[in-house]
Design a protein around this motif. Structure first.
Motif, PDB file in Angstrom:
ATOM      1  N   SER A 270       1.955 -10.416  12.422  1.00 11.99           N
ATOM      2  CA  SER A 270       2.494 -11.033  11.208  1.00 11.99           C
ATOM      3  C   SER A 270       3.439 -12.159  11.592  1.00 11.99           C
ATOM      4  O   SER A 270       3.821 -12.304  12.757  1.00 11.99           O
ATOM      5  CB  SER A 270       3.246  -9.995  10.359  1.00 11.99           C
ATOM      6  N   CYS A 271       3.830 -12.948  10.594  1.00  4.75           N
ATOM      7  CA  CYS A 271       4.781 -14.037  10.801  1.00  4.75           C
ATOM      8  C   CYS A 271       6.065 -13.522  11.433  1.00  4.75           C
ATOM      9  O   CYS A 271       6.549 -12.438  11.074  1.00  4.75           O
ATOM     10  CB  CYS A 271       5.075 -14.699   9.460  1.00  4.75           C
ATOM     11  N   SER A 272       6.624 -14.278  12.350  1.00  2.00           N
ATOM     12  CA  SER A 272       7.832 -13.816  13.047  1.00  2.00           C
ATOM     13  C   SER A 272       8.997 -13.575  12.098  1.00  2.00           C
ATOM     14  O   SER A 272       9.872 -12.751  12.386  1.00  2.00           O
ATOM     15  CB  SER A 272       8.246 -14.831  14.116  1.00  2.00           C
ATOM     16  N   PHE A 273       9.022 -14.257  10.948  1.00  4.33           N
ATOM     17  CA  PHE A 273      10.096 -14.038   9.975  1.00  4.33           C
ATOM     18  C   PHE A 273      10.086 -12.607   9.440  1.00  4.33           C
ATOM     19  O   PHE A 273      11.089 -12.138   8.899  1.00  4.33           O
ATOM     20  CB  PHE A 273       9.971 -14.998   8.798  1.00  4.33           C
ATOM     21  N   THR A 274       8.957 -11.909   9.563  1.00  7.90           N
ATOM     22  CA  THR A 274       8.857 -10.544   9.031  1.00  7.90           C
ATOM     23  C   THR A 274       9.184  -9.481  10.069  1.00  7.90           C
ATOM     24  O   THR A 274       9.350  -8.312   9.713  1.00  7.90           O
ATOM     25  CB  THR A 274       7.437 -10.266   8.501  1.00  7.90           C
ATOM     26  N   ASP A 307       7.813 -13.642  -0.111  1.00  9.02           N
ATOM     27  CA  ASP A 307       8.047 -12.548  -1.051  1.00  9.02           C
ATOM     28  C   ASP A 307       6.838 -12.202  -1.913  1.00  9.02           C
ATOM     29  O   ASP A 307       6.938 -11.402  -2.843  1.00  9.02           O
ATOM     30  CB  ASP A 307       9.227 -12.893  -1.963  1.00  9.02           C
ATOM     31  N   ARG A 308       5.682 -12.778  -1.611  1.00  7.05           N
ATOM     32  CA  ARG A 308       4.524 -12.553  -2.471  1.00  7.05           C
ATOM     33  C   ARG A 308       3.976 -11.138  -2.304  1.00  7.05           C
ATOM     34  O   ARG A 308       3.842 -10.619  -1.205  1.00  7.05           O
ATOM     35  CB  ARG A 308       3.438 -13.567  -2.157  1.00  7.05           C
ATOM     36  N   ALA A 309       3.640 -10.535  -3.437  1.00 11.13           N
ATOM     37  CA  ALA A 309       3.128  -9.164  -3.455  1.00 11.13           C
ATOM     38  C   ALA A 309       1.627  -9.142  -3.706  1.00 11.13           C
ATOM     39  O   ALA A 309       1.081  -8.197  -4.257  1.00 11.13           O
ATOM     40  CB  ALA A 309       3.861  -8.337  -4.494  1.00 11.13           C
ATOM     41  N   SER A 310       0.949 -10.211  -3.308  1.00  9.46           N
ATOM     42  CA  SER A 310      -0.510 -10.247  -3.325  1.00  9.46           C
ATOM     43  C   SER A 310      -0.960 -10.939  -2.052  1.00  9.46           C
ATOM     44  O   SER A 310      -0.251 -11.783  -1.514  1.00  9.46           O
ATOM     45  CB  SER A 310      -1.034 -10.990  -4.560  1.00  9.46           C
ATOM     46  N   TRP A 311      -2.141 -10.582  -1.585  1.00  7.77           N
ATOM     47  CA  TRP A 311      -2.606 -11.089  -0.294  1.00  7.77           C
ATOM     48  C   TRP A 311      -4.129 -11.242  -0.338  1.00  7.77           C
ATOM     49  O   TRP A 311      -4.881 -10.333   0.029  1.00  7.77           O
ATOM     50  CB  TRP A 311      -2.169 -10.160   0.842  1.00  7.77           C
ATOM     51  N   PRO A 312      -4.600 -12.390  -0.783  1.00  9.19           N
ATOM     52  CA  PRO A 312      -6.040 -12.603  -0.914  1.00  9.19           C
ATOM     53  C   PRO A 312      -6.778 -12.684   0.414  1.00  9.19           C
ATOM     54  O   PRO A 312      -8.000 -12.507   0.451  1.00  9.19           O
ATOM     55  CB  PRO A 312      -6.131 -13.922  -1.680  1.00  9.19           C
ATOM     56  N   THR A 313      -6.088 -12.960   1.501  1.00  5.69           N
ATOM     57  CA  THR A 313      -6.712 -13.070   2.821  1.00  5.69           C
ATOM     58  C   THR A 313      -5.810 -12.391   3.847  1.00  5.69           C
ATOM     59  O   THR A 313      -4.621 -12.146   3.590  1.00  5.69           O
ATOM     60  CB  THR A 313      -6.910 -14.537   3.237  1.00  5.69           C
ATOM     61  N   PRO A 314      -6.343 -12.099   5.052  1.00  2.00           N
ATOM     62  CA  PRO A 314      -5.478 -11.547   6.099  1.00  2.00           C
ATOM     63  C   PRO A 314      -4.280 -12.438   6.425  1.00  2.00           C
ATOM     64  O   PRO A 314      -3.179 -11.933   6.669  1.00  2.00           O
ATOM     65  CB  PRO A 314      -6.424 -11.427   7.302  1.00  2.00           C
ATOM     66  N   ALA A 316      -2.639 -14.413   4.384  1.00  2.00           N
ATOM     67  CA  ALA A 316      -1.645 -14.219   3.333  1.00  2.00           C
ATOM     68  C   ALA A 316      -0.901 -12.901   3.531  1.00  2.00           C
ATOM     69  O   ALA A 316       0.321 -12.830   3.309  1.00  2.00           O
ATOM     70  CB  ALA A 316      -2.314 -14.250   1.966  1.00  2.00           C
ATOM     71  N   ALA A 317      -1.604 -11.861   3.953  1.00  2.00           N
ATOM     72  CA  ALA A 317      -0.961 -10.572   4.191  1.00  2.00           C
ATOM     73  C   ALA A 317       0.055 -10.668   5.321  1.00  2.00           C
ATOM     74  O   ALA A 317       1.137 -10.078   5.262  1.00  2.00           O
ATOM     75  CB  ALA A 317      -2.018  -9.521   4.524  1.00  2.00           C
ATOM     76  N   MET A 318      -0.268 -11.440   6.364  1.00  2.00           N
ATOM     77  CA  MET A 318       0.638 -11.580   7.500  1.00  2.00           C
ATOM     78  C   MET A 318       1.897 -12.356   7.131  1.00  2.00           C
ATOM     79  O   MET A 318       2.888 -12.315   7.861  1.00  2.00           O
ATOM     80  CB  MET A 318      -0.086 -12.253   8.657  1.00  2.00           C
ATOM     81  N   PHE A 319       1.862 -13.054   6.009  1.00  2.00           N
ATOM     82  CA  PHE A 319       3.022 -13.811   5.526  1.00  2.00           C
ATOM     83  C   PHE A 319       3.624 -13.189   4.269  1.00  2.00           C
ATOM     84  O   PHE A 319       4.348 -13.856   3.543  1.00  2.00           O
ATOM     85  CB  PHE A 319       2.630 -15.264   5.268  1.00  2.00           C
ATOM     86  N   SER A 320       3.331 -11.933   4.016  1.00  2.00           N
ATOM     87  CA  SER A 320       3.877 -11.222   2.863  1.00  2.00           C
ATOM     88  C   SER A 320       4.806 -10.114   3.335  1.00  2.00           C
ATOM     89  O   SER A 320       4.365  -9.110   3.906  1.00  2.00           O
ATOM     90  CB  SER A 320       2.741 -10.614   2.027  1.00  2.00           C
ATOM     91  N   LEU A 321       6.100 -10.286   3.114  1.00  2.00           N
ATOM     92  CA  LEU A 321       7.050  -9.224   3.456  1.00  2.00           C
ATOM     93  C   LEU A 321       6.750  -7.925   2.724  1.00  2.00           C
ATOM     94  O   LEU A 321       6.805  -6.848   3.337  1.00  2.00           O
ATOM     95  CB  LEU A 321       8.479  -9.692   3.185  1.00  2.00           C
TER      96      LEU A 321
END
Length: 450
Positions: A270-274, A307-314, A316-321
């Motif tokens: 996932s994104c390093s910010f997470t 802060d998005r609570a939806s993840w249409p692609t992998p 997007a999921a890796m950038f969703s806290l």
């Protein structure tokens, strides 16, 4: 940007060019050489892992790359230099497992290593390849530290291109003016990519790294013709257009402070910010009841946008806290398997993710950039529990991974410790190899056979 500032950038780029041209692998401190090789092991392993992904396989098929000397790591085949640079670069970042540098604000190795490795596959001595990789990392990281991007700009494909140009110039054996021309030209080819692409899950974000590596090849080849004309173009390309650029930061401590020692390795996909939030959530996992948990993630403003609570692609999921924190609490990890179609569609994960609230915190912002802190509070029928982390585990400033740690983590991620051992053994041969291409192709064959 004033004329004086542009001249300062031109002078700094010239100093970097001189440093790149005179750099000798044997002259680098032992800890720098050891760390660079560890970064290379990491880069090759995550590239091989990324190449397994269906989306990456589809990209490789669509490319229809001609045969050539450069291995496509994890596939068992070789390809032409430019194709290998692009495809290995996109594979390296496919799963958000590539190493990075907190103070540079991105990923120096991914921006230049694929191009340098592909170009060196034509027959470069191993010590020269290692010096080129070190030059690519150091120059990219310095441009990252010197550049402050405009809000909303993703760091893929802009400041790191200069590192790709530097590394490729070194592989081509360019002198100081040539290396200067390559760095200057590369810094004039940035991509202005919106950060929203990652949040939306748009895979164009991965291609920006491929483009950066190809631009580095282009810049070095231009310089090799002797027709380059360094002007300090980064002052306008990275400065005026994309943000601000501090020329002094480009050369501060060059050859004395080694940026490669300040990087981080990842253990979460996932994104390093997470990552600090995932670490905190994992530390609380045994103390909370998942079914009743309400989660508050307080984080610095850089991470609060995830802060998005939806993840249409992998991606997007890796950038969703919300997704990664929920996944950590439910599954005990955030690894590539947690990004499968079934995992992304898991209703229990979605239910918990919608109970994760992301909130920026002024006290945590005040600790940037030395830290990327987070505070996670989980309230459930088992009580209220709080965990705080200053940085992710694996950062140079917080529980850094040793080379052995990284081998262990990579073995777990690939599910094949023997493959990681093979990478390590081949990389250890590189500094003394008369022809790095043979060693790299042997490594590519070993990985492709698994």
């Amino acid at each position: 940007m004033t004329v004086e500032q542009q001249e300062a950038v031109r002078g700094a780029v010239g100093e970097l060019g001189e440093w790149v041209a005179r750099l000798r692998w044997s002259d680098a401190p032992a800890e720098v050489r050891e760390r660079l090789l560890t970064v290379l092991v990491d880069a090759l392993a995550v590239t091989a892992l990324g190449s397994r992904e269906p989306a990456q396989r589809a990209l490789a098929e669509a490319w229809d790359a001609p045969d050539g000397p450069a291995p496509l790591f994890g596939t068992g085949r070789t390809a032409a230099v430019d194709a290998a640079a692009w495809l290995n670069a996109t594979a390296a970042v496919r799963l958000e497992l590539d190493d990075g540098h907190r103070l540079a604000g991105g990923h120096p190795a991914a921006h230049g290593f694929p191009a340098v490795l592909a170009l060196a596959s034509r027959g470069t001595p191993g010590a020269e390849l290692c010096a080129a990789l070190l030059a690519a990392y150091e120059v990219a990281a310095r441009f990252g530290r010197a550049t402050s991007l405009r809000p909303g700009t993703h760091p893929h494909g802009n400041w790191g291109v200069a590192g790709a140009g530097a590394g490729c110039a070194r592989v081509l054996g360019l002198d100081a003016p040539g290396a200067t021309a390559a760095i200057d030209a590369a810094s004039g080819m940035p991509i202005a990519g919106p950060f929203s692409a990652a949040l939306d899950g748009n895979p164009v974000r991965d291609t920006w790294i491929g483009a950066a590596n190809q631009s580095g090849l282009v810049a070095a080849r231009l310089a090799a013709t002797g027709t380059g004309h360094p002007t300090g173009i980064a002052a306008h390309a990275l400065g005026d257009l994309l943000g601000t650029l501090d020329p002094a930061a480009l050369v501060d401590g060059v050859g004395e402070r080694w940026e490669v020692l300040g990087g981080y390795f990842k253990q979460h996909s996932s994104c390093s910010f997470t990552h600090a939030a995932i670490d905190a959530a994992l530390s609380l996992r045994d103390q909370v009841d998942e079914a009743t948990a309400q989660v508050l993630v307080e984080i610095h403003s850089l991470g609060a946008q995830l802060d998005r609570a939806s993840w249409p692609t992998p991606l997007a999921a890796m950038f969703s806290l919300p997704f990664v924190v929920a996944t950590a609490l439910r599954r005990g990890h955030v690894v590539p398997a947690d990004l499968s179609a079934d995992a992304l569609a898991d209703p229990a994960t979605a239910d918990l993710a919608h109970r994760v609230v992301i909130r920026p915190a002024a006290d945590l912002d005040a600790r940037l950039p030395d830290e990327r802190p987070v505070r996670v509070t989980v309230t459930s029928n088992r009580g209220r529990h709080v965990a705080e982390r200053p940085n992710p585990v694996g950062d140079a400033a917080f529980q850094p991974f040793t080379a052995d740690d990284r081998i262990r983590v990579l073995g777990d991620l690939l599910g094949d410790p023997a493959a990681v051992a093979a990478i390590r053994d081949h990389v250890a041969e590189l500094p003394d190899a008369p022809d790095a291409g043979k060693t790299l192709r042997a490594l590519g064959s070993a990985l492709g056979a698994r």
